[in-house]
Design an enzyme around this catalytic site. Sequence first.
Site, PDB file in Angstrom:
ATOM      1  CG  ASP A 290      -2.041   1.008   1.186  1.00 51.19           C
ATOM      2  OD1 ASP A 290      -2.293   1.577   0.098  1.00 51.19           O
ATOM      3  OD2 ASP A 290      -2.678   1.248   2.228  1.00 51.19           O
ATOM      4  CG  PHE A 464      -7.851   4.871   0.928  1.00 50.80           C
ATOM      5  CD1 PHE A 464      -7.577   4.377   2.198  1.00 50.80           C
ATOM      6  CD2 PHE A 464      -8.547   6.072   0.830  1.00 50.80           C
ATOM      7  CE1 PHE A 464      -7.986   5.055   3.339  1.00 50.80           C
ATOM      8  CE2 PHE A 464      -8.963   6.753   1.965  1.00 50.80           C
ATOM      9  CZ  PHE A 464      -8.678   6.245   3.230  1.00 50.80           C
ATOM     10  CG  HIS A 465      -3.015   3.935  -3.660  1.00 49.37           C
ATOM     11  ND1 HIS A 465      -2.056   4.931  -3.778  1.00 49.37           N
ATOM     12  CD2 HIS A 465      -4.208   4.533  -3.924  1.00 49.37           C
ATOM     13  CE1 HIS A 465      -2.644   6.068  -4.106  1.00 49.37           C
ATOM     14  NE2 HIS A 465      -3.951   5.856  -4.197  1.00 49.37           N
ATOM     15  N   PRO A 466      -4.203  -0.588  -1.912  1.00 49.64           N
ATOM     16  CG  PRO A 466      -6.085  -1.785  -1.200  1.00 49.64           C
ATOM     17  CD  PRO A 466      -5.606  -0.391  -1.500  1.00 49.64           C
TER      18      PRO A 466
END
Length: 549
Positions: A290, A464-466
């Site tokens: 992330d 919020f970039h998993p």
Amino acid sequence: MEADFVIIGSGSAGSAMAYRLSEDGRYSVIVIEYGVPDVGPLIQMPAALSFPMNMETYDWGFSSEPEPHIRGRSLVTPRGKVLGGSSSINGMVYVRGHACDFDHWSQSGARGWAYADVLPYFKRMENSQGGQEGWRGTNGPLYVQRGKRDNPLFHAFVEAGHQAGFEVTDDYNGEKQEGFGPMEQTIHNGRRWSAANAYLKPALKRPNVKLVKGFARKIVLEGKRAVGVEIEAGRTFSTIRARREVIIAASSINSPKLLMLSGIGPAAHLKEHGIDLVADRPGVGQNLQDHLEVYIQQECTQPITLYSKLNLFSKARIGVEWLLFKTGDGATNHFESAAFVRSKAGVEYPDIQYHFLPVAIRYDGKAAAQSHGFQAHVGPMRSKSRGSVTLRSANPREKPVIKFNYMSHEDDWADFRHCVRLTREIFGQAAFDPYRGAEIQPGAHVQTDDEIDNFIREHVESAFHPCGTCKMGAVDDPMAVVDPECRVIGVEGLRVADSSIFPRITNGNLNGPSIMVGEKASGHILGRTPLARSNQEPWINPRWQVSDR
């Protein structure tokens, strides 16, 4: 019910695949989506972006387990439970990633995914408004624009970066990512331009595409071949069969969960939950990555920020104008300037990203400063920390166990200290002299390494970039889950194509490269010859070995 292809998830990649797989009319496609329609101003009005990510109507409601390296904080992980998936609840920032990101993918075993391979797919999907000629697509389904940058603070940020000695770039999605310049948005005619608007809705007008509302419980297998998907709709269970293939595009959280529930994953973990083993793939759910960021906030001495627009009367006026005309402050996400820079000499390409915002407020719309202010969201792009997604139980309705292991690598701490100090240097440039007030956050009292580390523990947030939990790689890589054609290793008729297959996280926001994955995977699924490789060479700073700027 059956179709040639069954896609689980209508998000960034899933919508793109629905569009491309059905394009010539030869094959039928069913898209399974549990989420709600993407209707209403809370989804479609760009300035309302903080609402859907905070609403259980549109969000799966995932959170990490308590993270031990940031004082046991549990960070939310919004994922879209709506048509368009996370492209319908995200910040609408469009970033392809750096060319070197994709070259690294190819070098690590994802052959055929180098920058020269993926650039033609980025061009095919884009309808770029104002991007660099020759490097951008102009006829694709995905509209990409720049904000108007009417606020002088946007220009001050870019000029401050230039004054600090950094590069300026007019198109970070073109030849040159490195530098300060305008930010790009997936917005069109004042509306959020999600994957649903760009791809899914046009596809659903075709007679060979059908949308089925349902909760995907597991993949139906006959031996080691996927033949369908078991779904739950209301209190009814049914199977949607795939004549050719099942494609999972359910997010970096739900895609590995679905594989494990179907018997594909680490053998010991599946045995622990009483799930029969179909394929022992120890990499399923591992390699979770992330982007983290902190907000560096400054008071503004002039009343030109969005602070004056946060009262109810102003919000109502903005909303009415947007509803009537799709114009005004409601028609932008207000992320209109950005930067990608290198942290130190010897770093070949940018490893820090900036989002600039002319207001001091959290990304989720909470905890606004009680004064005029501006802020930079800043964080390192290539954290060395790795986490996991595992099953909590064999019950498909239970949320998985999400452990990011944020800040578990010592290099992450050094990187964040540098981000804080570098941002202060940029805000201290002459371009901000007419606007700069006192520092709101972290505050002037936070100076030493220990003080900055404490600030990070308390205030670092997910961007919020998993990604990365179904890693793409070579067939002989024991931790690879899918091969370079997105086929699940050890199972026939099953692919995964979404951000979960990223071997390593890319520079910037993930919606763009996730859509690209859907575009490129479609060609593999259809057995088509890949688009011709590009011979364009991206710009690399000639001083990278001796200077950070």
